[in-house]
Design an enzyme around this catalytic site. Sequence first.
Site, short mmCIF file in Angstrom:
data_model
loop_
_atom_site.label_atom_id
_atom_site.label_comp_id
_atom_site.label_asym_id
_atom_site.label_seq_id
_atom_site.Cartn_x
_atom_site.Cartn_y
_atom_site.Cartn_z
N CYS A 186 -0.33 1.95 -7.80
CA CYS A 186 -0.29 3.38 -7.48
C CYS A 186 -0.70 4.27 -8.66
O CYS A 186 -0.81 5.48 -8.51
CB CYS A 186 1.10 3.78 -7.00
SG CYS A 186 1.65 2.80 -5.59
N HIS A 239 5.43 11.71 -9.20
CA HIS A 239 5.00 10.62 -8.32
C HIS A 239 5.77 10.72 -7.01
O HIS A 239 5.17 10.65 -5.94
CB HIS A 239 5.25 9.28 -9.02
CG HIS A 239 4.62 8.12 -8.34
ND1 HIS A 239 3.29 8.09 -7.96
CD2 HIS A 239 5.14 6.91 -7.96
CE1 HIS A 239 3.01 6.95 -7.39
NE2 HIS A 239 4.12 6.20 -7.37
N HIS A 287 2.06 8.63 1.15
CA HIS A 287 1.79 7.94 -0.11
C HIS A 287 0.45 7.22 0.01
O HIS A 287 0.33 6.23 0.73
CB HIS A 287 2.90 6.95 -0.41
CG HIS A 287 2.85 6.37 -1.79
ND1 HIS A 287 1.77 6.54 -2.63
CD2 HIS A 287 3.74 5.61 -2.49
CE1 HIS A 287 1.98 5.91 -3.77
NE2 HIS A 287 3.19 5.34 -3.71
#
Length: 381
Positions: A145, A279, A313
């Site tokens: 990520c 995040h 996400h």
Amino acid sequence: MVKVCVTGIGLVSALGGSLEDSWRNLIAGKSGIGLHQPFPELTPLPLGLIGEQPSELTRLTQMVVASALQDSGLVAPLADCAVVIGSSRSYQASWEMLARQMYNANHFPVSSFGNWLDILPHFNAIAAARQIGASGIVLAPMTACATGIWSIAQAAMLIQTGQCQQAIAGAVEAPITPLTLAGFQQMGALAKTGAYPFDLHREGLVLGEGAAVFVLESAEFAKQRQVKVYGEILGFGLTNDAYHSNSPEPEGKSAIAAIKQCLERSCLSPGDIDYIHAHGTATQLNDQIESMVIQRLFPQGVAVSSTKGSTGHTLGASGALGVAFSLMALKHQILPPCLGLQQPEFDLDIVTAARLSKIRQVLCLSFGFGGQNAAIALAAL
């Protein structure tokens, strides 16, 4: 040190098919997350789909690269432009489809492998280079990520070290595949109703599709072209926990090191940061440790939000989307909201509704599986 500027942005997300559409819907407090069942063998789940069905990686890449070039006023071919485009899943959907065909056929026909070279993980970056007629450096980062910020950081380093004057950099993700959904579901990481970053009752992450690609140029080159500039890349920090395959290091030591490294390279102190794009995956562990890290490094308080409640996400592309939204925050002097937050669990200054604010320097964070940590500092010129 050579200044590195962002002169073009291409973005597509579940919030909209362009940068402006996504930003407008984000600021309006809208979400691109909905209940979908793209695969009949799996139960319906909240997902951040761009269209009615899962997107195709090559098409997403072509769209955002073309948009970024148009936004920056560049016209292909760009022979000397570097290309740094990463992805966490890359062509996984194509490999799953190929495997399914082989399984159903109950044998392994050679004809099934006709285009297998074109779906190797790094070929998306090569395809982007072909798209813009670039014949220089091509990189294809894959760091979970944290991929998006790693890609931008690598491109900035190429410019800073004089290896090129321009670079196309970012990340593209089309992760809505049966294996990805089943894997995260097996881990117990998927939400059942939506994404609620930093909320006491957060359920987990919501997978989303998306891509963000940037045109980076040296400040001198951008000045010569007399083009608009979204902002400057001040510095970045990149570290790895070396701790666990999917759990972050409990004390956040490596994440803290990445942020400190970023601030030092940017010649900034914590008090200089006006906004943090977190995040904020809405998983139990990530939000808990990220909150602890922010509280420890920014005891004076700083505005914080995660946009994953709006986009889902997007895994490897999430940091790139975060950088795009951070640059838009600098441009418009508006803090984007952390959609889905109802009851905060952590003592942070979380932005729950878009608001005007004086923003000079921002920090964007990404923390990926395997302890891949990335932080990047941006500023308005």
